[in-house]
Design an enzyme around this catalytic site. Structure first.
Site, PDB file in Angstrom:
ATOM      1  N   GLU A 244      -9.611  -5.108  -4.104  1.00  0.00           N
ATOM      2  CA  GLU A 244      -8.951  -4.183  -3.287  1.00  0.00           C
ATOM      3  C   GLU A 244      -9.802  -3.352  -2.514  1.00  0.00           C
ATOM      4  O   GLU A 244      -9.854  -3.200  -1.184  1.00  0.00           O
ATOM      5  CB  GLU A 244      -8.050  -3.250  -3.884  1.00  0.00           C
ATOM      6  CG  GLU A 244      -7.047  -3.989  -4.678  1.00  0.00           C
ATOM      7  CD  GLU A 244      -5.694  -4.120  -3.837  1.00  0.00           C
ATOM      8  OE1 GLU A 244      -5.767  -3.807  -2.612  1.00  0.00           O
ATOM      9  OE2 GLU A 244      -4.641  -4.492  -4.391  1.00  0.00           O
TER      10      GLU A 244
ATOM     11  N   SER B   7       0.745  -1.308  -0.054  1.00  0.00           N
ATOM     12  CA  SER B   7      -0.011  -0.247   0.037  1.00  0.00           C
ATOM     13  C   SER B   7       0.693   1.218   0.038  1.00  0.00           C
ATOM     14  O   SER B   7       1.613   1.531  -1.057  1.00  0.00           O
ATOM     15  CB  SER B   7      -1.054  -0.121   1.279  1.00  0.00           C
ATOM     16  OG  SER B   7      -1.943   0.888   0.985  1.00  0.00           O
TER      17      SER B   7
ATOM     18  N   HIS C 275      -7.851  -5.306  -0.083  1.00  0.00           N
ATOM     19  CA  HIS C 275      -6.841  -4.739   0.128  1.00  0.00           C
ATOM     20  C   HIS C 275      -6.009  -5.404   1.598  1.00  0.00           C
ATOM     21  O   HIS C 275      -6.908  -5.529   2.618  1.00  0.00           O
ATOM     22  CB  HIS C 275      -6.815  -3.336   0.186  1.00  0.00           C
ATOM     23  CG  HIS C 275      -5.422  -2.399   0.279  1.00  0.00           C
ATOM     24  ND1 HIS C 275      -4.894  -2.341  -0.702  1.00  0.00           N
ATOM     25  CD2 HIS C 275      -5.211  -1.592   1.414  1.00  0.00           C
ATOM     26  CE1 HIS C 275      -3.942  -1.395  -0.607  1.00  0.00           C
ATOM     27  NE2 HIS C 275      -4.103  -0.845   0.593  1.00  0.00           N
TER      28      HIS C 275
END
Length: 529
Positions: free
Chosen positions: A324, A205, A422
């Site tokens: 995600e 990320s 995610h």
């Protein structure tokens, strides 16, 4: 599996190494020497607040038996929704402080010369640390002989506020922190059993975005040979005019005149509590991220730099997750999934393009993607997978060795609402499915599934193989060949992983062709775990 400690084991025997930085005392824990909280730069306080990180002179002795302070931050919204996930962000006994520039080392053999993995944590450049049990390097060190380094760096306003108009070097401070940590590794890691010529840098990320920044940062050139990028927004770099607007907004909230002759002095004198209050108010809405294309620290965005050959000598492992944005719905940072028409209406301003997208994703839904998942498929393709494919095309075309993946394993947590969201891949790549709090994100049933446990072991082995050699042929998840323009080979990681040629081609080609018609050419930065 060995248990991963939430806190440092204060009963473990001491382990000592002598390095250029000083004599460092850590602990021996289940066959791994662990050194926590080693400072890699001077404390960024006082006159060094909002200044580039400054190297430390050698110290006589360094107590590395406990984690150092983490950067000033609020708790991320994910642990509020799923409390166990707090263990991703920090160890239970850490505190926050401006004096946060430290790193942690795991080494199975401090007398050896093993490959090194330097990991930059995620958290939207607002949250997180290098201390969380999900990113403990113990299993990678013990099972695969990799020396693992995790770092803390300045977050939020302290690490991302662009001040280049007042002092040219006072920009992209969080990225400069990472560069200084890599310099420390080059100078010191041999004393911990690491080979400074075989360093891989990686992150997830925001940490993945920082890794991309390092690929285009001249000051980072030569400090690493390989890079791992998990779930990074390729297009989330900040133009200079936007950075200036963010700086003006912060200064206004702090009651500092941007035209004053002593702006930096005033910023260094302001209470850290006021900085924290402004940081909390703005969140990600005002992007004070250390990703500014400023013609100095980051002369260009990574896509342009990589297309120009800046990273052709760096082996690259990069990918994204199939769904995600599911995570951001759970945290409240994203909307509930909507219909195909409503979702594409947010992404495209051209009626004909909207109609074409509607037809395309109606076929995807008819092929088996449920109505509750189709919106996540659309946003994953537009915001994540297509920009990543653009970057791997550029890296491969420049002559770099590139490995591309999509993580498709789906969590069962929250009644299946997490899915292939995610952050889900992170404990797999560290082979830390046994870490505290992981079932909160992955689901207890999934953790007990032998195929899931095997995937965790295999991805830990895959990461270690990449760090060792940069070559993933005949690896634990199968014979993974490099990505090229000829076949665009993508490893789809799941309970049964396989290489797919030109994965999701029709969908990603559509978004590539429609880029000029998009309402969101700059991908939205989600909760950034």
């Amino acid at each position: 599996m060995h248990a991963v400690h939430v806190r440092a084991d204060t009963t473990a025997p001491l382990r000592e190494v002598t390095a250029p930085c000083g004599t460092v005392q850590g602990r021996e824990e289940t066959g791994v020497a662990v050194f926590r909280g080693i400072p890699y730069a001077q404390a960024p306080v006082g006159d060094l607040r909002f200044a580039p990180p400054q190297p430390l002179p050698p110290q006589e002795r360094i107590d590395a038996t406990r984690f150092g302070a983490v950067s000033l931050q609020d708790i991320d919204p994910l642990p509020e929704a799923l409390p166990g996930t707090e263990h991703n962000y920090y160890a239970a006994d850490v505190r926050a402080d401006e004096d946060c520039l430290s790193l942690n080392v795991w080494s199975a053999d401090p007398t050896g010369s093993a490959p090194v993995y330097v990991y930059i944590h995620g958290g939207a450049f607002l949250c997180g640390s290098g201390t969380g049990p999900w990113i403990s390097g113990a299993n990678l060190a013990r099972k695969h002989g990799v020396v693992v380094v995790t770092i803390n760096y300045r977050l939020g306003i302290l690490g991302g506020l662009w001040l280049g108009d007042y002092e040219p070097q006072s920009s992209n401070l969080g990225v400069q922190d990472a560069i200084q940590a890599l310099r420390w590794v080059r100078e010191n890691i041999a004393a911990f059993g690491g080979d400074p010529a075989r360093v891989t840098v990686g992150g997830e990320s925001a940490g993945g975005m920082a890794t991309l920044a390092l690929l285009s940062a001249p000051d980072a050139h030569g400090l690493f040979a390989r890079a791992v990028v998990e779930s990074a927004h390729v297009a989330a770099f900040v133009p200079l005019d936007e950075a200036r607007r963010a700086t003006a907004a912060v200064l206004e909230r702090l009651h500092i005149d941007p035209a004053a002759p002593d702006v930096l002095d005033q910023l260094r004198a302001v209470s850290v509590f006021r900085i924290a209050a402004v940081q909390r108010e703005f969140g990600v809405r005002v992007r004070t991220f250390p990703l500014v294309t400023d013609d100095r620290i980051l002369p260009s965005d990574p896509l342009a730099a990589i297309a120009g050959g800046a990273a052709r000598s760096v082996d690259l492992l990069i990918g994204s997750n199939r769904e995600e944005d599911r995570l951001f719905t759970i945290t409240g940072w994203g909307s509930e999934p909507r219909s195909i028409d409503d979702t594409v209406a947010d992404l495209l301003h051209d009626p004909d393009a909207r109609a074409a997208a509607g037809r395309l994703y109606a076929e995807v839904q008819a092929a088996g993607v449920g109505s509750d998942a189709i919106a996540f498929a659309i946003t994953a393709d537009h915001d994540w997978a297509e920009p990543v494919r653009r970057l791997v095309d550029a890296h491969s075309a420049s002559g770099g060795r590139t490995y591309h993946y999509q993580f498709a394993w789906a969590s069962t947590a929250v009644g299946g609402a997490v899915g292939a969201a995610h952050l889900v891949e992170l404990p797999f790549f560290f082979d830390n499915l046994d870490a505290p709090g992981v079932p909160a994100l992955l689901g207890r049933e999934a953790i007990d599934d032998p195929a899931t446990v095997a995937l965790g072991h295999d991805l830990g082995a895959t990461l270690a193989q990449f760090v060792r050699t940069g070559n993933l042929a005949a690896g634990a998840v199968g014979d993974w060949r490099p990505y090229t323009a000829a076949d665009r080979a993508t490893m789809v990681l799941d309970r049964r992983s396989e290489v797919v040629v030109d994965h999701l081609a029709e969908r990603l080609d559509f978004w590539a062709d429609s880029r000029d018609l998009s309402t969101r050419p700059l991908a939205w930065l989600g909760a950034g775990e």
